[in-house]
Design a protein around this motif. Structure first.
Motif, PDB file in Angstrom:
ATOM      1  N   GLY A 119      73.474   7.758  47.308  1.00 47.45           N
ATOM      2  CA  GLY A 119      74.733   6.813  47.036  1.00 47.45           C
ATOM      3  C   GLY A 119      74.937   7.119  45.376  1.00 47.45           C
ATOM      4  N   GLU A 120      74.034   7.727  44.749  1.00 45.52           N
ATOM      5  CA  GLU A 120      74.033   7.693  43.204  1.00 45.52           C
ATOM      6  C   GLU A 120      75.001   9.204  43.017  1.00 45.52           C
ATOM      7  N   GLU A 121      75.599   9.039  41.770  1.00 47.96           N
ATOM      8  CA  GLU A 121      76.038  10.524  41.365  1.00 47.96           C
ATOM      9  C   GLU A 121      74.965  11.225  40.589  1.00 47.96           C
ATOM     10  N   ALA A 122      75.094  12.614  40.695  1.00 48.12           N
ATOM     11  CA  ALA A 122      74.088  13.383  40.176  1.00 48.12           C
ATOM     12  C   ALA A 122      73.548  13.260  38.678  1.00 48.12           C
ATOM     13  N   ASP A 123      74.593  12.723  38.114  1.00 45.55           N
ATOM     14  CA  ASP A 123      74.205  12.735  36.729  1.00 45.55           C
ATOM     15  C   ASP A 123      74.207  11.048  36.218  1.00 45.55           C
ATOM     16  N   ASP A 124      73.820  10.124  37.174  1.00 51.82           N
ATOM     17  CA  ASP A 124      73.505   9.142  36.942  1.00 51.82           C
ATOM     18  C   ASP A 124      71.973   8.772  36.165  1.00 51.82           C
ATOM     19  N   ALA A 125      71.996   8.149  35.371  1.00 50.78           N
ATOM     20  CA  ALA A 125      70.588   8.208  34.414  1.00 50.78           C
ATOM     21  C   ALA A 125      69.640   7.371  35.437  1.00 50.78           C
ATOM     22  N   SER A 126      69.893   6.728  36.298  1.00 57.32           N
ATOM     23  CA  SER A 126      68.849   6.145  37.073  1.00 57.32           C
ATOM     24  C   SER A 126      68.253   6.968  37.935  1.00 57.32           C
ATOM     25  N   ASN A 127      68.617   8.227  38.146  1.00 57.01           N
ATOM     26  CA  ASN A 127      67.964   9.180  38.837  1.00 57.01           C
ATOM     27  C   ASN A 127      66.545   9.644  38.157  1.00 57.01           C
ATOM     28  N   TRP A 128      66.703   9.424  36.840  1.00 52.75           N
ATOM     29  CA  TRP A 128      65.331   9.876  36.079  1.00 52.75           C
ATOM     30  C   TRP A 128      64.081   9.186  36.487  1.00 52.75           C
ATOM     31  N   THR A 129      64.417   8.015  37.420  1.00 48.09           N
ATOM     32  CA  THR A 129      63.034   7.344  37.914  1.00 48.09           C
ATOM     33  C   THR A 129      62.036   8.276  38.573  1.00 48.09           C
ATOM     34  N   ASN A 130      62.793   9.141  39.267  1.00 45.03           N
ATOM     35  CA  ASN A 130      62.123  10.048  39.972  1.00 45.03           C
ATOM     36  C   ASN A 130      62.241  11.471  39.668  1.00 45.03           C
ATOM     37  N   ASP A 154      56.474  -9.692  40.863  1.00 47.37           N
ATOM     38  CA  ASP A 154      57.749  -9.362  41.484  1.00 47.37           C
ATOM     39  C   ASP A 154      57.980  -8.010  41.456  1.00 47.37           C
ATOM     40  N   PRO A 155      57.306  -7.404  42.537  1.00 42.55           N
ATOM     41  CA  PRO A 155      57.624  -6.019  42.843  1.00 42.55           C
ATOM     42  C   PRO A 155      59.028  -5.461  43.029  1.00 42.55           C
ATOM     43  N   GLN A 156      59.765  -6.444  43.736  1.00 42.18           N
ATOM     44  CA  GLN A 156      61.043  -5.734  44.051  1.00 42.18           C
ATOM     45  C   GLN A 156      61.946  -5.703  42.824  1.00 42.18           C
ATOM     46  N   ALA A 157      61.583  -6.191  41.586  1.00 43.97           N
ATOM     47  CA  ALA A 157      62.446  -6.263  40.370  1.00 43.97           C
ATOM     48  C   ALA A 157      62.170  -4.793  39.652  1.00 43.97           C
ATOM     49  N   VAL A 158      61.074  -4.057  40.144  1.00 42.38           N
ATOM     50  CA  VAL A 158      60.812  -3.013  39.212  1.00 42.38           C
ATOM     51  C   VAL A 158      61.902  -2.014  39.280  1.00 42.38           C
ATOM     52  N   PRO A 159      62.468  -1.514  40.444  1.00 44.14           N
ATOM     53  CA  PRO A 159      63.383  -0.602  40.672  1.00 44.14           C
ATOM     54  C   PRO A 159      64.787  -0.986  39.862  1.00 44.14           C
ATOM     55  N   GLU A 160      65.178  -2.116  39.955  1.00 45.67           N
ATOM     56  CA  GLU A 160      66.381  -2.505  39.410  1.00 45.67           C
ATOM     57  C   GLU A 160      66.133  -2.448  37.724  1.00 45.67           C
ATOM     58  N   GLY A 161      65.071  -2.964  37.297  1.00 42.67           N
ATOM     59  CA  GLY A 161      64.739  -3.021  35.906  1.00 42.67           C
ATOM     60  C   GLY A 161      64.659  -1.522  35.392  1.00 42.67           C
ATOM     61  N   ASN A 162      64.080  -0.748  36.199  1.00 45.70           N
ATOM     62  CA  ASN A 162      63.989   0.892  35.857  1.00 45.70           C
ATOM     63  C   ASN A 162      65.458   1.381  35.726  1.00 45.70           C
ATOM     64  N   LYS A 163      66.422   1.200  36.626  1.00 46.58           N
ATOM     65  CA  LYS A 163      67.837   1.624  36.678  1.00 46.58           C
ATOM     66  C   LYS A 163      68.494   0.957  35.260  1.00 46.58           C
ATOM     67  N   CYS A 164      68.100  -0.126  34.912  1.00 46.36           N
ATOM     68  CA  CYS A 164      68.763  -0.818  33.516  1.00 46.36           C
ATOM     69  C   CYS A 164      68.126   0.131  32.333  1.00 46.36           C
ATOM     70  N   VAL A 165      66.989   0.219  32.321  1.00 46.32           N
ATOM     71  CA  VAL A 165      66.334   0.654  31.095  1.00 46.32           C
ATOM     72  C   VAL A 165      66.979   2.269  31.133  1.00 46.32           C
ATOM     73  N   LEU A 166      66.894   2.991  32.074  1.00 45.88           N
ATOM     74  CA  LEU A 166      67.289   4.510  32.195  1.00 45.88           C
ATOM     75  C   LEU A 166      68.749   4.817  32.082  1.00 45.88           C
ATOM     76  N   ARG A 167      69.674   3.603  32.395  1.00 51.59           N
ATOM     77  CA  ARG A 167      71.184   3.877  32.209  1.00 51.59           C
ATOM     78  C   ARG A 167      71.278   3.578  30.674  1.00 51.59           C
ATOM     79  N   ARG A 168      70.572   2.549  30.045  1.00 51.66           N
ATOM     80  CA  ARG A 168      70.813   2.062  28.484  1.00 51.66           C
ATOM     81  C   ARG A 168      70.261   3.288  27.742  1.00 51.66           C
TER      82      ARG A 168
END
Length: 185
Positions: A119-130, A154-168
């Motif tokens: 569901g993410e575009e290939a160039d979305d920075a959130s992909n850099w999590t993995n 709050d382990p469920q907050a980790v993925p969303e937090g990562n997306k925000c950090v990486l997109r910034r």
């Protein structure tokens, strides 16, 4: 089957320290890294079948060495395209764990230079999590994963937090950060 390749091992260790730990993408990685409980194994496997044999070797090593927390099995020659890797890690590798009766003891997580969330575009920075410097299969002890999740507020907050950090940070900065890890290896 598994041999050490200093450049790939060093690049992967630099990636863990600078990206995974340095950007706080995984709150559980730093203690394991600091305690020396992460094994960095690099295999010369070039086929999916050879990679399954390397996976088995590393799982058996984790079984025999309780002091090791986890293994990053780096496979620079096998499954280099995301399209090959994704079904292997989610299919063949997990099926092997199940067939061996080890799926309650271990799990595998895939990291790949071409990683892309559904569901993410290939160039979305959130992909850099993995996204990692090389294709790799992370072998984790199931009890360690469960304990880590239970101990986090709050382990469920980790993925969303990562997306925000990486997109910034943005894709270009992340690409450069990983490139420097490889250059040092």
């Amino acid at each position: 089957m598994v041999s050490l390749s200093p450049p790939a091992a060093l690049a992967t260790r630099a990636w863990v320290q600078r990206v995974v730990v340095g950007l706080a993408l995984c709150p559980w990685a730093q203690p394991a890294e600091q305690a020396g409980k992460i094994r960095y194994a690099v295999t010369a496997a070039a086929t999916a079948g050879d990679l399954l044999l390397a996976l088995e070797t590393e799982v058996r090593r984790l079984q025999a060495e309780p002091g090791l927390e986890t293994t990053l099995l780096v496979h620079p020659q096998a499954l280099r395209s995301w399209e090959e890797f994704y079904p292997w890690v989610g299919g063949d590798a997990e099926a092997w764990l199940e067939d061996a009766g080890l799926d309650d003891a271990f799990q595998v997580v895939g990291f790949h230079p071409g990683f892309c969330f559904a569901g993410e575009e290939a160039d979305d920075a959130s992909n850099w999590t993995n996204r990692s410097p090389f294709p790799m299969t992370h072998i984790l002890r199931q009890d360690s994963v469960e304990s880590a999740i239970e101990s986090h507020p709050d382990p469920q907050a980790v993925p969303e937090g990562n997306k925000c950090v990486l997109r910034r940070m943005g894709t270009e900065r992340l690409r450069e950060l990983v490139r420097r890890c490889v250059d040092e290896g």
